[in-house]
Design a protein around this motif. Structure first.
Motif, PDB file in Angstrom:
ATOM      1  N   GLN A  63       0.851  -1.209   0.000  1.00  0.00           N
ATOM      2  CA  GLN A  63       0.000   0.000   0.000  1.00  0.00           C
ATOM      3  C   GLN A  63       0.884   1.255   0.000  1.00  0.00           C
ATOM      4  O   GLN A  63       1.733   1.395   0.886  1.00  0.00           O
ATOM      5  CB  GLN A  63      -0.846  -0.048   1.268  1.00  0.00           C
ATOM      6  N   VAL A  64       0.698   2.141  -0.988  1.00  0.00           N
ATOM      7  CA  VAL A  64       1.581   3.309  -1.079  1.00  0.00           C
ATOM      8  C   VAL A  64       0.909   4.602  -0.631  1.00  0.00           C
ATOM      9  O   VAL A  64       1.534   5.654  -0.571  1.00  0.00           O
ATOM     10  CB  VAL A  64       2.149   3.485  -2.508  1.00  0.00           C
ATOM     11  N   SER A  65      -0.403   4.518  -0.343  1.00  0.00           N
ATOM     12  CA  SER A  65      -1.039   5.709   0.200  1.00  0.00           C
ATOM     13  C   SER A  65      -2.091   5.283   1.214  1.00  0.00           C
ATOM     14  O   SER A  65      -2.635   4.184   1.128  1.00  0.00           O
ATOM     15  CB  SER A  65      -1.664   6.551  -0.913  1.00  0.00           C
ATOM     16  N   ILE A  66      -2.310   6.148   2.173  1.00  0.00           N
ATOM     17  CA  ILE A  66      -3.299   5.841   3.215  1.00  0.00           C
ATOM     18  C   ILE A  66      -4.238   7.025   3.322  1.00  0.00           C
ATOM     19  O   ILE A  66      -3.796   8.171   3.423  1.00  0.00           O
ATOM     20  CB  ILE A  66      -2.615   5.625   4.587  1.00  0.00           C
ATOM     21  N   LYS A  67      -5.550   6.724   3.263  1.00  0.00           N
ATOM     22  CA  LYS A  67      -6.528   7.788   3.409  1.00  0.00           C
ATOM     23  C   LYS A  67      -6.893   7.875   4.888  1.00  0.00           C
ATOM     24  O   LYS A  67      -7.197   6.851   5.501  1.00  0.00           O
ATOM     25  CB  LYS A  67      -7.757   7.452   2.569  1.00  0.00           C
ATOM     26  N   ILE A  68      -6.849   9.073   5.418  1.00  0.00           N
ATOM     27  CA  ILE A  68      -7.167   9.234   6.832  1.00  0.00           C
ATOM     28  C   ILE A  68      -8.451  10.036   6.957  1.00  0.00           C
ATOM     29  O   ILE A  68      -8.545  11.163   6.465  1.00  0.00           O
ATOM     30  CB  ILE A  68      -5.995   9.917   7.569  1.00  0.00           C
ATOM     31  N   SER A  69      -9.461   9.402   7.554  1.00  0.00           N
ATOM     32  CA  SER A  69     -10.746  10.075   7.725  1.00  0.00           C
ATOM     33  C   SER A  69     -10.932  10.373   9.202  1.00  0.00           C
ATOM     34  O   SER A  69     -10.818   9.479  10.035  1.00  0.00           O
ATOM     35  CB  SER A  69     -11.883   9.184   7.237  1.00  0.00           C
ATOM     36  N   ARG A 107       6.826   6.870   9.665  1.00  0.00           N
ATOM     37  CA  ARG A 107       8.159   7.038  10.238  1.00  0.00           C
ATOM     38  C   ARG A 107       9.279   6.508   9.354  1.00  0.00           C
ATOM     39  O   ARG A 107      10.364   7.062   9.320  1.00  0.00           O
ATOM     40  CB  ARG A 107       8.218   6.326  11.581  1.00  0.00           C
ATOM     41  N   ARG A 108       9.011   5.391   8.655  1.00  0.00           N
ATOM     42  CA  ARG A 108      10.107   4.809   7.872  1.00  0.00           C
ATOM     43  C   ARG A 108      10.477   5.688   6.684  1.00  0.00           C
ATOM     44  O   ARG A 108      11.638   5.821   6.336  1.00  0.00           O
ATOM     45  CB  ARG A 108       9.723   3.416   7.374  1.00  0.00           C
ATOM     46  N   SER A 109       9.451   6.289   6.037  1.00  0.00           N
ATOM     47  CA  SER A 109       9.735   7.072   4.825  1.00  0.00           C
ATOM     48  C   SER A 109       9.807   8.572   5.119  1.00  0.00           C
ATOM     49  O   SER A 109      10.259   9.343   4.285  1.00  0.00           O
ATOM     50  CB  SER A 109       8.630   6.829   3.793  1.00  0.00           C
ATOM     51  N   GLY A 110       9.335   8.974   6.309  1.00  0.00           N
ATOM     52  CA  GLY A 110       9.347  10.395   6.647  1.00  0.00           C
ATOM     53  C   GLY A 110       8.218  11.168   5.960  1.00  0.00           C
ATOM     54  O   GLY A 110       8.127  12.383   6.089  1.00  0.00           O
ATOM     55  N   LYS A 111       7.314  10.471   5.247  1.00  0.00           N
ATOM     56  CA  LYS A 111       6.220  11.175   4.546  1.00  0.00           C
ATOM     57  C   LYS A 111       5.227  11.739   5.561  1.00  0.00           C
ATOM     58  O   LYS A 111       4.950  11.116   6.587  1.00  0.00           O
ATOM     59  CB  LYS A 111       5.486  10.202   3.609  1.00  0.00           C
ATOM     60  N   GLN A 112       4.669  12.910   5.225  1.00  0.00           N
ATOM     61  CA  GLN A 112       3.800  13.601   6.170  1.00  0.00           C
ATOM     62  C   GLN A 112       2.604  14.230   5.470  1.00  0.00           C
ATOM     63  O   GLN A 112       2.725  14.615   4.303  1.00  0.00           O
ATOM     64  CB  GLN A 112       4.599  14.723   6.817  1.00  0.00           C
ATOM     65  N   ALA A 113       1.498  14.352   6.162  1.00  0.00           N
ATOM     66  CA  ALA A 113       0.346  15.080   5.619  1.00  0.00           C
ATOM     67  C   ALA A 113      -0.486  15.556   6.799  1.00  0.00           C
ATOM     68  O   ALA A 113      -0.391  14.983   7.892  1.00  0.00           O
ATOM     69  CB  ALA A 113      -0.488  14.179   4.720  1.00  0.00           C
ATOM     70  N   GLN A 114      -1.267  16.608   6.592  1.00  0.00           N
ATOM     71  CA  GLN A 114      -2.098  17.078   7.693  1.00  0.00           C
ATOM     72  C   GLN A 114      -3.428  17.674   7.271  1.00  0.00           C
ATOM     73  O   GLN A 114      -3.661  17.943   6.096  1.00  0.00           O
ATOM     74  CB  GLN A 114      -1.373  18.062   8.602  1.00  0.00           C
ATOM     75  N   PHE A 129      -7.928  13.260   4.537  1.00  0.00           N
ATOM     76  CA  PHE A 129      -6.724  13.639   3.802  1.00  0.00           C
ATOM     77  C   PHE A 129      -5.945  12.380   3.493  1.00  0.00           C
ATOM     78  O   PHE A 129      -6.246  11.307   4.018  1.00  0.00           O
ATOM     79  CB  PHE A 129      -5.894  14.677   4.555  1.00  0.00           C
ATOM     80  N   GLU A 130      -4.981  12.504   2.620  1.00  0.00           N
ATOM     81  CA  GLU A 130      -4.291  11.322   2.151  1.00  0.00           C
ATOM     82  C   GLU A 130      -2.799  11.478   2.363  1.00  0.00           C
ATOM     83  O   GLU A 130      -2.227  12.529   2.086  1.00  0.00           O
ATOM     84  CB  GLU A 130      -4.612  11.125   0.663  1.00  0.00           C
ATOM     85  N   LEU A 131      -2.207  10.410   2.861  1.00  0.00           N
ATOM     86  CA  LEU A 131      -0.750  10.379   2.997  1.00  0.00           C
ATOM     87  C   LEU A 131      -0.246   9.549   1.825  1.00  0.00           C
ATOM     88  O   LEU A 131      -0.582   8.367   1.713  1.00  0.00           O
ATOM     89  CB  LEU A 131      -0.379   9.735   4.331  1.00  0.00           C
ATOM     90  N   THR A 132       0.500  10.185   0.947  1.00  0.00           N
ATOM     91  CA  THR A 132       0.927   9.477  -0.260  1.00  0.00           C
ATOM     92  C   THR A 132       2.447   9.327  -0.283  1.00  0.00           C
ATOM     93  O   THR A 132       3.150   9.914   0.537  1.00  0.00           O
ATOM     94  CB  THR A 132       0.504  10.250  -1.524  1.00  0.00           C
ATOM     95  N   GLY A 133       2.904   8.543  -1.231  1.00  0.00           N
ATOM     96  CA  GLY A 133       4.345   8.410  -1.433  1.00  0.00           C
ATOM     97  C   GLY A 133       5.027   7.466  -0.455  1.00  0.00           C
ATOM     98  O   GLY A 133       6.235   7.520  -0.266  1.00  0.00           O
ATOM     99  N   ILE A 134       4.227   6.583   0.180  1.00  0.00           N
ATOM    100  CA  ILE A 134       4.836   5.609   1.094  1.00  0.00           C
ATOM    101  C   ILE A 134       5.484   4.526   0.222  1.00  0.00           C
ATOM    102  O   ILE A 134       4.833   3.993  -0.676  1.00  0.00           O
ATOM    103  CB  ILE A 134       3.755   4.960   1.990  1.00  0.00           C
ATOM    104  N   PRO A 135       6.745   4.173   0.461  1.00  0.00           N
ATOM    105  CA  PRO A 135       7.342   3.118  -0.361  1.00  0.00           C
ATOM    106  C   PRO A 135       6.616   1.791  -0.106  1.00  0.00           C
ATOM    107  O   PRO A 135       6.176   1.546   1.017  1.00  0.00           O
ATOM    108  CB  PRO A 135       8.789   3.037   0.141  1.00  0.00           C
TER     109      PRO A 135
END
Ligand code: AMP
Length: 651
Positions: A458-464, A516-523, A482-488
């Motif tokens: 899974q490379v993106s997670i939708k957060i509701s 945490r592993r990829s450092g990707k962030q969204a808010q 919102f969506e957190l994308t770009g997760i390896p």
């Protein structure tokens, strides 16, 4: 102070803007803007028949056909002398003349080309047409005749400009019960000064289409319930010629330059194009600009008509990237930041002493603006409320306070509490809600929880984000996603997703997700109590009691489904792989347990009530216990493989 009600119609809040205006109200449905398309252009066209006008969107759309009879930006002339506005008047397409006592007036030709003479109207009359239209719209939506309004004005308006605004209201048949500063209204919309007991300093950064204002306010909350908070303007600064329009023009210049180069046209700039073409170019530019607020690139395609290009047509095609765009826009944001510095200096405070920064105006949707303002004030600005609505919503809250609707802990029927009235959480796999902040927690409140993925790769997670007391997301109130994308890509369960909830003293919720592993962030930023009434909270509480047992069962079954599916997958795969090295009896036992658990999952997915949660749990436990030996075999196998070729196949 007590107020008596004149009639059943509520007092409305009106944001009478330079470019756009809108009306809002606080009533049984909470605080809301009125109308299907709440934003109305502040544009009035005077018709040949005296007294007839066209107001709003239509007047703006048809402005090119009636350039000198269409009045834009009347607010710039309100309460000012003709001499005061002489500089600005040269930019306006209509004629500004001196009226009585040298006040600024507008000369409007009547009939085709002014063939039927002309009339002189005051900016108050123009504004009155806008206010009347908004009042009419509010009356239609509310089903009662609206007679009173709170109207907002810029903080720097002087007495004459404020009086002119009152006069406009009177001409429109509206009693202006209070004139409120726009930044104060924006603060009220966020509940600043209403909930907390502490004084605070706030900055209101307002970047619209054509103007920029920064105001620094000192908010002293009420000392006792029922008393109004005190909003003092410490300093204002701004630029009456800075706004999103400049960005549009910069983009148009870029397009024109490239079009000229590409097709060898004989024009020097956009001023050589027909007004209609210029308008079209501006709307292309706006489209690109708006898309770049959400996306990393935006494409524009302009068909220039017959020419030497492909298929005999000249088609200009261009992709503008966010980075390129921001490089263009950065120097344009700079003067607004300098104005902020000047206002801070006037107010004799440091940027970091500001407790909250409120964003107002459509141009604050640009990520670069949010970023640069955030850096200057060393805090994330408030963007949760639509920046085009925030002033009108605040005016409506002020109106509701004036009508005496205020009761402890709430203004009108919207909630302004120093506790969180309903729990806040995120949706997890299977539709359940994991609550991070429980109801009745006091503000500020903070919570953190770790989540992971449920699907391999899974490379993106939708957060509701949800609010409510029920266990399932569908029974709660959705606040935003919102969506957190770009997760390896990683196997399910490996990504470490940290979700942080922070509700600050003003009740603004910031949710941030960080892998945490990829450092990707969204808010995401929201005001959970916006549009929520005391009655709704009570109703939600009652419902949650009524469904408590059923909800808990369902939540338990949903969690069991999720965990059982992971078990089935993991144990099934390992069993296939190692069956040859295990006793047939043991394999058979595991297969039976897998089948038993599988049928629970299948049944529960169709209808969670059809399964006995305890029996389901026991089936999962039985499989977990029986699979211990399989796990040992599997781990031993992978350790051996590691030792032999430096990698493990079972990791
Ligand atoms: P206002 O005068 O506050 O209504 O602001 C209007 C300005 O905001 C115009 O210049 C719009 O192009 C701009 N605007 C509206 N939405 C966006 C957006 N999503 N991104 C960038 N600018 C926007």
């Amino acid at each position: 102070m007590s107020h008596t009600r004149h009639n059943a119609a509520p007092i409305v809040g009106i944001d009478l803007g330079t470019t756009n205006s809108l009306v809002a109200v606080v009533d049984g449905q909470g605080v809301r803007v009125l109308g299907d398309e709440p934003i109305m252009p502040s544009v009035v066209r005077f018709e040949a028949v005296r007294g007839c006008v066209v107001v709003g969107q239509q007047a703006r759309d048809e402005a090119l056909d009636y350039p000198s009879a269409t009045i834009f930006s009347a607010k710039r002339l309100m309460g000012r002398s003709a001499a005061d506005v002489a500089g600005e008047a040269s930019f306006l397409p209509y004629a500004v003349v001196a009226g009585e006592h040298n006040t600024a007036r507008v000369r409007v030709p009547i009939g085709e080309g002014g063939g039927q003479g002309e009339m002189i109207v005051s900016p108050q009359e123009v504004s009155a047409h806008i206010l009347r239209e908004l009042g009419k719209r509010a009356s239609e939506v509310l089903g009662v005749e609206v007679q009173r309004a709170v109207v907002t004005v810029p903080a720097y308006f002087d007495d004459a400009q404020r009086q002119a605004t009152r006069d406009a209201g009177r001409l429109a048949g509206l009693e202006v019960v209070r004139i409120v500063n726009e930044p104060t209204a924006a603060a009220l919309a966020y509940g600043i000064g209403l909930g907390s007991k502490k004084a605070s300093t706030i900055a209101v950064y307002d970047l619209g289409g054509g103007t920029f204002d920064i105001s620094i306010l000192r908010v002293t909350p009420a000392t006792s319930v029922g008393e109004p908070a005190f909003y003092q303007v410490l300093a204002t600064a701004g630029d009456t010629k800075l706004g999103g329009d400049d960005v549009d023009h910069a983009l148009v210049s870029l397009f024109v330059r490239e079009i000229v180069e590409q097709f060898g046209l004989k024009v020097r700039g956009s001023e050589d194009f027909e007004p209609r073409t210029r308008r079209a170019l501006i709307s292309f530019a706006q489209g690109v600009k708006h898309r770049l607020s959400d996306e990393l690139e935006a494409k524009v395609l302009i068909d220039l008509g017959v020419g030497r290009g492909e298929g005999g047509r000249n088609v200009y095609e261009r992709v503008v990237g966010r980075d390129e765009f921001e490089e263009m826009v950065g120097p344009w944001v700079e003067p607004s930041l300098r104005a902020c510095q000047a206002a801070l200096q006037d107010a004799k405070i440091q940027a970091k002493e500001v407790d909250a920064v409120v964003m107002v105006g459509g141009s604050t949707r640009m990520p670069i603006v949010q970023r640069l303002v955030g850096e200057l004030f060393e805090r994330e600005p408030y963007t949760a409320i639509d920046p085009d609505w925030v002033v009108a919503l605040g005016a409506a809250i002020q109106a509701s306070i004036l009508s005496g609707d205020q009761v402890e802990g709430s203004v009108g029927s919207s909630l302004l509490l120093d506790v969180i009235p309903l729990s806040l959480g995120v949706e997890t796999v299977g539709g359940a809600v994991a609550k991070l902040i429980m109801r009745n927690s006091s503000v500020p409140a903070r919570a953190t929880e770790m989540f992971s993925t449920s699907v391999d790769g899974q490379v993106s997670i939708k957060i509701s984000v949800y609010q409510g007391e029920r266990e399932m997301a569908r029974d709660c109130r959705l606040l935003g996603t919102f969506e957190l994308t770009g997760i390896p890509p990683m196997p399910a369960g490996i990504p470490q997703l940290q979700v942080d909830f922070l509700v600050d003293a003003n009740g603004v919720l910031r949710v941030s997700a960080h892998e945490r592993r990829s450092g990707k962030q969204a808010q995401l930023q929201v005001v959970p109590n916006h549009g929520l009434t005391q009655q709704e909270v009570e109703c939600i509480e009652r419902e949650s009691f009524a469904h408590a047992q059923q909800d808990m069962d369902q939540h338990r079954v949903v969690d069991l489904i999720v965990n059982a599916r992971l078990d089935l997958k993991w144990i099934g795969e390992r069993l296939n792989r190692h069956a040859s090295t295990l006793e047939p009896e043991y394999c058979k036992q595991l297969e039976q347990l897998l089948t038993a658990l599988g049928s629970f999952v299948e049944k529960a997915q169709q209808d969670y009530q059809s399964v006995d949660a305890n029996a389901f749990y026991q089936a999962k436990q039985a499989l977990d216990e029986a699979s211990v030996r399989l796990q040992e075999v599997s781990i031993a196998h992978s350790l051996r493989a590691d030792a032999e070729n430096g990698t493990g196949e079972d990791s």
